[in-house]
Scaffold this active site. Structure first.
Site, mmCIF file in Angstrom:
data_model
loop_
_atom_site.group_PDB
_atom_site.id
_atom_site.type_symbol
_atom_site.label_atom_id
_atom_site.label_comp_id
_atom_site.label_asym_id
_atom_site.label_seq_id
_atom_site.Cartn_x
_atom_site.Cartn_y
_atom_site.Cartn_z
ATOM 1 C CG ASN A 1 2.146 8.425 -9.810
ATOM 2 O OD1 ASN A 1 2.688 7.772 -8.925
ATOM 3 N ND2 ASN A 1 2.067 9.735 -9.770
ATOM 4 C CB ALA B 1 1.706 8.227 -5.626
ATOM 5 C CB CYS B 2 -2.325 7.704 -9.314
ATOM 6 S SG CYS B 2 -3.912 7.903 -10.128
ATOM 7 C CB SER B 3 -6.557 6.864 -5.365
ATOM 8 O OG SER B 3 -7.184 7.946 -6.020
ATOM 9 N NE ARG C 1 -3.366 3.308 -3.987
ATOM 10 C CZ ARG C 1 -3.183 4.624 -3.857
ATOM 11 N NH1 ARG C 1 -2.141 5.211 -4.393
ATOM 12 N NH2 ARG C 1 -4.049 5.347 -3.171
#
Length: 123
Positions: free
Chosen positions: A6, A8-10, A13
């Site tokens: 996802n 948006a997920c740190s 990333r």
């Protein structure tokens, strides 16, 4: 190898950054857009060696709406969990890396990402 993320997920990333730093060969799957079906979830669970409740994000709003916290965690309920993951992919823990050696890992730590890379290089 493939990594389910996802954006948006740190943790996702971070995993991607580490894969890049390791010069790993991988493909990205944005599983909220390219949603895995029940059969694919079963296959990944087998590769992970886990049960569906082990990779369910029980604190998500939809999990609370469904009352997942009260669901039985047994063989008879396994299908219900898998259906919920397929219908509500936001519930799937992330990132998941399917390694080239046929295994998979929930790659929430640097150690898990490095293990996936190592497995890929051994296969």
């Amino acid at each position: 190898m493939e990594i389910w993320i996802n954006p948006a997920c740190s943790k996702c990333r971070s995993a991607l950054s580490l894969l890049d730093a390791e010069k790993a060969d991988y493909t990205v799957r944005r599983y909220l857009e390219d949603v895995p079906g029940e059969d694919e979830i079963r296959a990944v669970l087998e590769r992970l060696g886990l049960e569906p409740w082990d990779i369910t994000r029980t604190q998500e709003a939809v999990a609370k709406e469904l009352g997942i916290g009260n669901w039985a965690r047994d063989e008879a309920s396994r299908g219900r969990w898998i259906t919920a993951l397929a219908e509500h992919p936001r519930l799937i823990q992330r990132p998941i890396i399917t390694a080239d050696d046929g295994t998979a890992l929930v790659a929430r730590t640097e150690e898990a990402v490095r293990e996936a890379v190592s497995r890929g290089r051994r296969s």
